[in-house]
Scaffold this motif. Sequence first.
Motif, PDB file in Angstrom:
ATOM      1  N   LEU A  93       7.110  -1.123  -0.750  1.00  0.00           N
ATOM      2  CA  LEU A  93       6.540  -0.946   0.587  1.00  0.00           C
ATOM      3  C   LEU A  93       5.183  -0.258   0.521  1.00  0.00           C
ATOM      4  O   LEU A  93       4.803   0.484   1.438  1.00  0.00           O
ATOM      5  N   SER A  94       4.440  -0.495  -0.561  1.00  0.00           N
ATOM      6  CA  SER A  94       3.116   0.108  -0.690  1.00  0.00           C
ATOM      7  C   SER A  94       2.142  -0.522   0.301  1.00  0.00           C
ATOM      8  O   SER A  94       2.437  -1.550   0.933  1.00  0.00           O
ATOM      9  N   GLY A  95       0.965   0.071   0.434  1.00  0.00           N
ATOM     10  CA  GLY A  95      -0.001  -0.397   1.423  1.00  0.00           C
ATOM     11  C   GLY A  95      -0.450  -1.826   1.213  1.00  0.00           C
ATOM     12  O   GLY A  95      -0.769  -2.536   2.181  1.00  0.00           O
ATOM     13  N   SER A  96      -0.467  -2.299  -0.039  1.00  0.00           N
ATOM     14  CA  SER A  96      -0.933  -3.667  -0.307  1.00  0.00           C
ATOM     15  C   SER A  96       0.020  -4.724   0.236  1.00  0.00           C
ATOM     16  O   SER A  96      -0.359  -5.890   0.375  1.00  0.00           O
ATOM     17  N   MET A  97       1.259  -4.353   0.569  1.00  0.00           N
ATOM     18  CA  MET A  97       2.202  -5.326   1.127  1.00  0.00           C
ATOM     19  C   MET A  97       1.808  -5.762   2.536  1.00  0.00           C
ATOM     20  O   MET A  97       2.372  -6.705   3.084  1.00  0.00           O
ATOM     21  N   ALA A  98       0.807  -5.100   3.121  1.00  0.00           N
ATOM     22  CA  ALA A  98       0.326  -5.489   4.450  1.00  0.00           C
ATOM     23  C   ALA A  98      -0.690  -6.627   4.384  1.00  0.00           C
ATOM     24  O   ALA A  98      -1.080  -7.173   5.424  1.00  0.00           O
ATOM     25  N   LYS A  99      -1.153  -7.003   3.182  1.00  0.00           N
ATOM     26  CA  LYS A  99      -2.133  -8.081   3.063  1.00  0.00           C
ATOM     27  C   LYS A  99      -1.569  -9.398   3.594  1.00  0.00           C
ATOM     28  O   LYS A  99      -0.425  -9.742   3.317  1.00  0.00           O
ATOM     29  N   THR A 100      -2.402 -10.139   4.322  1.00  0.00           N
ATOM     30  CA  THR A 100      -1.963 -11.411   4.902  1.00  0.00           C
ATOM     31  C   THR A 100      -2.491 -12.561   4.047  1.00  0.00           C
ATOM     32  O   THR A 100      -3.439 -13.259   4.440  1.00  0.00           O
ATOM     33  N   ASP A 101      -1.885 -12.778   2.895  1.00  0.00           N
ATOM     34  CA  ASP A 101      -2.314 -13.874   2.028  1.00  0.00           C
ATOM     35  C   ASP A 101      -1.197 -14.899   1.827  1.00  0.00           C
ATOM     36  O   ASP A 101      -1.215 -15.676   0.872  1.00  0.00           O
ATOM     37  N   LEU A 167       2.113   5.037   0.447  1.00  0.00           N
ATOM     38  CA  LEU A 167       1.300   3.840   0.251  1.00  0.00           C
ATOM     39  C   LEU A 167       1.078   3.488  -1.213  1.00  0.00           C
ATOM     40  O   LEU A 167       0.442   2.471  -1.509  1.00  0.00           O
ATOM     41  N   SER A 168       1.571   4.308  -2.138  1.00  0.00           N
ATOM     42  CA  SER A 168       1.420   4.008  -3.564  1.00  0.00           C
ATOM     43  C   SER A 168       2.552   3.094  -4.034  1.00  0.00           C
ATOM     44  O   SER A 168       3.348   2.601  -3.224  1.00  0.00           O
ATOM     45  N   THR A 169       2.643   2.906  -5.378  1.00  0.00           N
ATOM     46  CA  THR A 169       3.626   1.957  -5.920  1.00  0.00           C
ATOM     47  C   THR A 169       4.400   2.606  -7.059  1.00  0.00           C
ATOM     48  O   THR A 169       4.074   2.422  -8.234  1.00  0.00           O
ATOM     49  N   ALA A 170       5.408   3.381  -6.722  1.00  0.00           N
ATOM     50  CA  ALA A 170       6.233   4.065  -7.734  1.00  0.00           C
ATOM     51  C   ALA A 170       7.373   3.138  -8.147  1.00  0.00           C
ATOM     52  O   ALA A 170       8.525   3.325  -7.756  1.00  0.00           O
ATOM     53  N   ILE A 171       7.052   2.123  -8.972  1.00  0.00           N
ATOM     54  CA  ILE A 171       8.048   1.121  -9.361  1.00  0.00           C
ATOM     55  C   ILE A 171       9.207   1.761 -10.116  1.00  0.00           C
ATOM     56  O   ILE A 171      10.379   1.486  -9.845  1.00  0.00           O
ATOM     57  N   SER A 172       8.874   2.622 -11.069  1.00  0.00           N
ATOM     58  CA  SER A 172       9.932   3.217 -11.895  1.00  0.00           C
ATOM     59  C   SER A 172      10.875   4.077 -11.067  1.00  0.00           C
ATOM     60  O   SER A 172      12.081   4.131 -11.333  1.00  0.00           O
ATOM     61  N   GLU A 173      10.358   4.741 -10.024  1.00  0.00           N
ATOM     62  CA  GLU A 173      11.236   5.548  -9.180  1.00  0.00           C
ATOM     63  C   GLU A 173      12.172   4.663  -8.365  1.00  0.00           C
ATOM     64  O   GLU A 173      13.359   4.971  -8.195  1.00  0.00           O
ATOM     65  N   GLY A 174      11.640   3.566  -7.827  1.00  0.00           N
ATOM     66  CA  GLY A 174      12.496   2.644  -7.083  1.00  0.00           C
ATOM     67  C   GLY A 174      13.575   2.043  -7.956  1.00  0.00           C
ATOM     68  O   GLY A 174      14.757   1.986  -7.569  1.00  0.00           O
ATOM     69  N   LEU A 175      13.191   1.617  -9.163  1.00  0.00           N
ATOM     70  CA  LEU A 175      14.181   1.048 -10.079  1.00  0.00           C
ATOM     71  C   LEU A 175      15.171   2.111 -10.528  1.00  0.00           C
ATOM     72  O   LEU A 175      16.389   1.861 -10.596  1.00  0.00           O
ATOM     73  N   GLY A 176      14.670   3.321 -10.818  1.00  0.00           N
ATOM     74  CA  GLY A 176      15.558   4.391 -11.268  1.00  0.00           C
ATOM     75  C   GLY A 176      16.597   4.758 -10.225  1.00  0.00           C
ATOM     76  O   GLY A 176      17.769   4.980 -10.554  1.00  0.00           O
ATOM     77  N   LEU A 177      16.183   4.805  -8.948  1.00  0.00           N
ATOM     78  CA  LEU A 177      17.134   5.136  -7.882  1.00  0.00           C
ATOM     79  C   LEU A 177      18.189   4.036  -7.747  1.00  0.00           C
ATOM     80  O   LEU A 177      19.386   4.331  -7.589  1.00  0.00           O
ATOM     81  N   ALA A 178      17.775   2.782  -7.831  1.00  0.00           N
ATOM     82  CA  ALA A 178      18.734   1.675  -7.750  1.00  0.00           C
ATOM     83  C   ALA A 178      19.722   1.727  -8.910  1.00  0.00           C
ATOM     84  O   ALA A 178      20.929   1.515  -8.733  1.00  0.00           O
ATOM     85  N   ASP A 200       2.605   0.112 -11.378  1.00  0.00           N
ATOM     86  CA  ASP A 200       3.383   1.342 -11.300  1.00  0.00           C
ATOM     87  C   ASP A 200       2.443   2.534 -11.347  1.00  0.00           C
ATOM     88  O   ASP A 200       1.690   2.725 -12.317  1.00  0.00           O
ATOM     89  N   THR A 201       2.449   3.360 -10.302  1.00  0.00           N
ATOM     90  CA  THR A 201       1.560   4.519 -10.217  1.00  0.00           C
ATOM     91  C   THR A 201       2.305   5.842 -10.341  1.00  0.00           C
ATOM     92  O   THR A 201       1.712   6.902 -10.141  1.00  0.00           O
ATOM     93  N   SER A 202       3.605   5.778 -10.662  1.00  0.00           N
ATOM     94  CA  SER A 202       4.374   7.023 -10.699  1.00  0.00           C
ATOM     95  C   SER A 202       3.997   7.869 -11.901  1.00  0.00           C
ATOM     96  O   SER A 202       3.901   9.090 -11.806  1.00  0.00           O
ATOM     97  N   GLY A 203       3.799   7.256 -13.069  1.00  0.00           N
ATOM     98  CA  GLY A 203       3.362   7.984 -14.254  1.00  0.00           C
ATOM     99  C   GLY A 203       4.382   8.891 -14.887  1.00  0.00           C
ATOM    100  O   GLY A 203       4.094   9.535 -15.886  1.00  0.00           O
TER     101      GLY A 203
END
Length: 317
Positions: A93-101, A167-178, A200-203
Amino acid sequence: MSLAFPLALLLLPLPWLVRYVLAARAPAMASLAVDATAFAAAAPSGLRHDPVAALLRAGAWIALVVALAGPRVATPVSLPTASGREIILALDLSGSMAKTDFVLDGRPLSRLDAVKAVAARFIAGRQGDRIGLVVFGDRAYVAQPPTFDVASTARAVDTLQIGISGLSTAISEGLGLAVRRLSRSDAKSKAVILLSDGIDTSGKVQASDAAQLAARHGIRVHTIALGPEDLESQPDASDAVDVAGLRATAAAGGGASFRVRTLDDLVDVAATLDRLEPNPMRRPPALYWRSLWMWPAAAALVLAALLALLPATGRRS
């Protein structure tokens, strides 16, 4: 239509058998000879044969026996059964998901709206599975715990908004929670479907490391790279998706990796995931038997009531 107890129809001739068998075995009674002229002035007997009463009695008995036989009709019905499978969708649900492409019916569509349209249909078709939802931006949280109520999970997807998790993209946190949620589950089959359109911006932890942990817990990880631009072909593009990173995450998690550029691609991915995680509800429907015994029983009651309303002569016959 069929009968639940067809042998009950053997009772149909019972009243006639009883009547004639008992009549044949009746003992001879002592008689008194009376002169025939004694009854010359008597009124006609009320014990004459009445065909209406006979028909009512026969109809009531036949209807009662048919009710005992249990008439019924079969109706095919799909009964939801537990598959033993648990799936969590981890959505970016990062900010880039609002792009209309994306385009639907000639109209521009945001990435999030495209995901909503396809994910809701995918979830609704998973009857028998427990489906949960994790969303992530700056941080991750559980938007819908795993549940058999797939309609509620589909509604949760439809209410998602950009920015509720950052608005960032913490992929590893989302995957880790799942993975943490699924690791506590006793389901026989467990999977995470991770969708992201960025890097992934979580670092803190690599997403591939979280996927390896998932694999050790018997959890498959499928990844979907969403967006027209990616770092492999356009390394300087802004908001480009890290296809290589998501591919490595899927490989570490024993799952499949998908690349999505258009809405049609996204629809194809949902169909492929259905094949990878087959739905146990695609089986011949069960038969539900609807009983009809109350109709002949009601007919027997009505005929008995009509018989009771006949004049006394008809009842005595």
